[in-house]
Design a protein around this motif. Structure first.
Motif, PDB file in Angstrom:
ATOM      1  N   THR A 179     -20.724 -28.085 -32.968  1.00  0.00           N
ATOM      2  CA  THR A 179     -22.089 -28.403 -32.568  1.00  0.00           C
ATOM      3  C   THR A 179     -22.939 -27.142 -32.657  1.00  0.00           C
ATOM      4  OG1 THR A 179     -21.300 -30.117 -31.063  1.00  0.00           O
ATOM      5  CG2 THR A 179     -23.538 -29.298 -30.707  1.00  0.00           C
ATOM      6  N   ARG A 180     -24.110 -27.274 -33.239  1.00  0.00           N
ATOM      7  CA  ARG A 180     -24.997 -26.117 -33.408  1.00  0.00           C
ATOM      8  C   ARG A 180     -25.394 -25.559 -32.053  1.00  0.00           C
ATOM      9  NH1 ARG A 180     -28.085 -24.339 -37.764  1.00  0.00           N
ATOM     10  NH2 ARG A 180     -29.889 -23.053 -37.197  1.00  0.00           N
ATOM     11  N   GLN A 181     -25.182 -24.252 -31.868  1.00  0.00           N
ATOM     12  CA  GLN A 181     -25.480 -23.610 -30.592  1.00  0.00           C
ATOM     13  C   GLN A 181     -25.742 -22.128 -30.809  1.00  0.00           C
ATOM     14  OE1 GLN A 181     -22.361 -24.070 -27.720  1.00  0.00           O
ATOM     15  NE2 GLN A 181     -23.399 -22.889 -26.140  1.00  0.00           N
ATOM     16  N   LEU A 182     -26.728 -21.586 -30.119  1.00  0.00           N
ATOM     17  CA  LEU A 182     -27.047 -20.169 -30.201  1.00  0.00           C
ATOM     18  C   LEU A 182     -27.095 -19.578 -28.806  1.00  0.00           C
ATOM     19  CD1 LEU A 182     -28.078 -17.637 -31.816  1.00  0.00           C
ATOM     20  CD2 LEU A 182     -30.390 -18.464 -31.326  1.00  0.00           C
ATOM     21  N   GLU A 183     -26.397 -18.461 -28.631  1.00  0.00           N
ATOM     22  CA  GLU A 183     -26.504 -17.663 -27.408  1.00  0.00           C
ATOM     23  C   GLU A 183     -26.912 -16.256 -27.830  1.00  0.00           C
ATOM     24  OE1 GLU A 183     -24.103 -16.408 -23.356  1.00  0.00           O
ATOM     25  OE2 GLU A 183     -22.988 -17.099 -25.109  1.00  0.00           O
ATOM     26  N   PHE A 184     -27.992 -15.771 -27.251  1.00  0.00           N
ATOM     27  CA  PHE A 184     -28.594 -14.499 -27.668  1.00  0.00           C
ATOM     28  C   PHE A 184     -28.792 -13.672 -26.408  1.00  0.00           C
ATOM     29  CE2 PHE A 184     -32.020 -11.765 -29.177  1.00  0.00           C
ATOM     30  CZ  PHE A 184     -31.770 -11.611 -30.534  1.00  0.00           C
ATOM     31  N   LEU A 242     -17.816 -14.823 -39.092  1.00  0.00           N
ATOM     32  CA  LEU A 242     -18.372 -13.490 -39.310  1.00  0.00           C
ATOM     33  C   LEU A 242     -18.467 -12.771 -37.972  1.00  0.00           C
ATOM     34  CD1 LEU A 242     -19.750 -11.454 -41.284  1.00  0.00           C
ATOM     35  CD2 LEU A 242     -21.935 -12.503 -40.632  1.00  0.00           C
ATOM     36  N   GLY A 243     -17.807 -11.627 -37.889  1.00  0.00           N
ATOM     37  CA  GLY A 243     -17.871 -10.809 -36.678  1.00  0.00           C
ATOM     38  C   GLY A 243     -18.301  -9.396 -37.020  1.00  0.00           C
ATOM     39  N   SER A 297     -23.107  -7.075 -30.594  1.00  0.00           N
ATOM     40  CA  SER A 297     -22.090  -7.798 -31.361  1.00  0.00           C
ATOM     41  C   SER A 297     -22.659  -9.105 -31.894  1.00  0.00           C
ATOM     42  CB  SER A 297     -20.863  -8.082 -30.497  1.00  0.00           C
ATOM     43  OG  SER A 297     -21.190  -8.949 -29.427  1.00  0.00           O
ATOM     44  N   LEU A 298     -22.209  -9.459 -33.084  1.00  0.00           N
ATOM     45  CA  LEU A 298     -22.619 -10.713 -33.725  1.00  0.00           C
ATOM     46  C   LEU A 298     -21.375 -11.525 -34.044  1.00  0.00           C
ATOM     47  CD1 LEU A 298     -24.818 -12.491 -35.126  1.00  0.00           C
ATOM     48  CD2 LEU A 298     -24.357 -11.185 -37.207  1.00  0.00           C
ATOM     49  N   ASP A 299     -21.310 -12.740 -33.535  1.00  0.00           N
ATOM     50  CA  ASP A 299     -20.168 -13.633 -33.761  1.00  0.00           C
ATOM     51  C   ASP A 299     -20.709 -14.963 -34.270  1.00  0.00           C
ATOM     52  OD1 ASP A 299     -17.817 -15.075 -33.768  1.00  0.00           O
ATOM     53  OD2 ASP A 299     -17.638 -15.200 -31.583  1.00  0.00           O
ATOM     54  N   CYS A 300     -20.496 -15.245 -35.556  1.00  0.00           N
ATOM     55  CA  CYS A 300     -20.998 -16.478 -36.174  1.00  0.00           C
ATOM     56  C   CYS A 300     -19.830 -17.303 -36.686  1.00  0.00           C
ATOM     57  CB  CYS A 300     -21.938 -16.156 -37.335  1.00  0.00           C
ATOM     58  SG  CYS A 300     -23.412 -15.239 -36.851  1.00  0.00           S
ATOM     59  N   ARG A 301     -19.730 -18.530 -36.226  1.00  0.00           N
ATOM     60  CA  ARG A 301     -18.672 -19.448 -36.652  1.00  0.00           C
ATOM     61  C   ARG A 301     -19.323 -20.707 -37.213  1.00  0.00           C
ATOM     62  NH1 ARG A 301     -13.805 -17.575 -33.894  1.00  0.00           N
ATOM     63  NH2 ARG A 301     -14.426 -15.853 -32.529  1.00  0.00           N
ATOM     64  N   VAL A 327     -24.717 -11.669 -29.754  1.00  0.00           N
ATOM     65  CA  VAL A 327     -25.306 -12.865 -30.342  1.00  0.00           C
ATOM     66  C   VAL A 327     -24.172 -13.738 -30.844  1.00  0.00           C
ATOM     67  CG1 VAL A 327     -26.825 -13.771 -32.136  1.00  0.00           C
ATOM     68  CG2 VAL A 327     -27.395 -11.607 -31.009  1.00  0.00           C
ATOM     69  N   ARG A 328     -24.148 -14.972 -30.386  1.00  0.00           N
ATOM     70  CA  ARG A 328     -23.115 -15.920 -30.810  1.00  0.00           C
ATOM     71  C   ARG A 328     -23.776 -17.155 -31.390  1.00  0.00           C
ATOM     72  NH1 ARG A 328     -21.853 -14.191 -25.661  1.00  0.00           N
ATOM     73  NH2 ARG A 328     -20.090 -12.739 -25.543  1.00  0.00           N
ATOM     74  N   PHE A 329     -23.294 -17.568 -32.534  1.00  0.00           N
ATOM     75  CA  PHE A 329     -23.838 -18.759 -33.192  1.00  0.00           C
ATOM     76  C   PHE A 329     -22.691 -19.647 -33.648  1.00  0.00           C
ATOM     77  CE2 PHE A 329     -24.957 -21.035 -37.092  1.00  0.00           C
ATOM     78  CZ  PHE A 329     -26.035 -21.791 -36.634  1.00  0.00           C
TER      79      PHE A 329
END
Length: 301
Positions: free
Chosen positions: A226-231, A203-204, A216-220, A159-161
């Motif tokens: 630009t707001r973006q979510l990949e799940f 946050l990783g 895995s969770l990768d939040c920046r 999950v990347r945000f």
């Protein structure tokens, strides 16, 4: 204290309908920022809600009458929408519940699962509704992934945000409760976590499931992003990928139901809980699961 409105006695309305009484919940808005303005719009679209005014924030942009204090607001309303910065949530929810007012609160409701549990206990003791907003679970993408994952065997995921910074938050994990709740909603809570990075902007985390399966969770969260979510969730039965609002199964786009008005749907659920005793789409136990996971991440950081 509910506002009672009698239906019009127009000729086409039946005698039974004319005698029915419609209950309206009188609301006060605590914090008229971006979330507060969205809440006001949702309340005004709710036929069983009446917005009396607000305190703090840009009341003029939200077209709200202003109370002189939070205490004054509590004297005039049946329910409070807490839309203030995260660090104020718990104390303001506590004050509203202590005054026997229903509460809708933007996530997170508190800085820990223990603190949130105490607030839910107070709501029960006061016989009042405490509804915590989690609109990310109301999206068509979340609903489709949640249904697809049932009975499937998870073998991995990511999950990347990316988005702008959030100010006045309890911790990087609590600032990303929405992502944590999405993971729990789809595949449940992990058994353990391994924290790779934990700063206000980065946050990783590795979510560890049985058989050492990892998500895995990768939040920046930085200025200019630009707001973006990949799940992405990988199951033995197929790979599901969400990019923003679109979902793909093994590379093929999935047709989703039309997107509802998320804040409006959330608000109607809160009103139904208050007036009809309906269960929330995110029960207390799930709210606490998300906060417990955030606590676990911060404990491991």
């Amino acid at each position: 204290m509910m506002t009672r409105i009698r239906l019009s006695s127009a000729p086409h309305v039946s005698q039974f309908a004319q005698e029915c009484v419609v209950l309206k919940v009188r609301w006060g808005i605590l914090g008229a920022g971006r979330a507060g303005r969205a809440r006001v719009e949702a309340l005004r679209a709710d036929p069983r809600a009446e917005v009396l005014g607000g305190w703090r924030g840009d009341l003029e942009s939200a077209e709200l009458e202003g109370f002189n204090s939070f205490e004054e607001m509590l004297q005039h309303v049946d329910a409070v929408a807490v839309c203030s910065p995260d660090t104020f949530h718990a104390s303001q929810v506590h004050a509203a519940l202590s005054a026997y007012r229903h509460v809708v609160c933007e996530y997170p409701v508190a800085s820990s699962a223990g603190e949130a549990s105490s607030l839910f206990a107070l709501a029960v003791a006061r016989d009042r509704v405490l509804h915590v907003e989690h609109i990310e679970l109301l999206t068509p993408a979340a609903a489709w992934i949640r249904d697809f994952a049932v009975g499937k065997t998870l073998i991995g995921g990511a999950v990347r945000f990316f988005g702008g910074p959030r100010l006045r938050v309890t911790s990087p994990a609590h600032a990303n409760i929405a992502r944590l709740q999405r993971i729990i909603d789809a595949v449940g809570a992990p058994e353990d976590v391994s924290v790779e990075r934990c700063t206000p902007s980065n946050l990783g985390v590795q979510m560890i499931y049985p058989n050492d399966v990892r998500v895995s969770l990768d939040c920046r969260m930085e200025e200019g992003l630009t707001r973006q979510l990949e799940f992405v969730l990988e199951f033995e039965q197929g790979i599901v990928r969400q990019e923003s609002g679109e979902v793909f199964l093994d590379g093929s786009k999935v047709e989703l139901e039309p997107s509802p008005g998320l804040f409006k749907t959330d608000q109607l659920a809160a009103t139904a809980a208050i007036l009809d005793g309906e269960e929330s789409y995110i029960p207390m136990e799930r709210v606490l699961d998300g906060l417990s996971l955030a606590d676990l991440v911060m404990g491991a950081a």
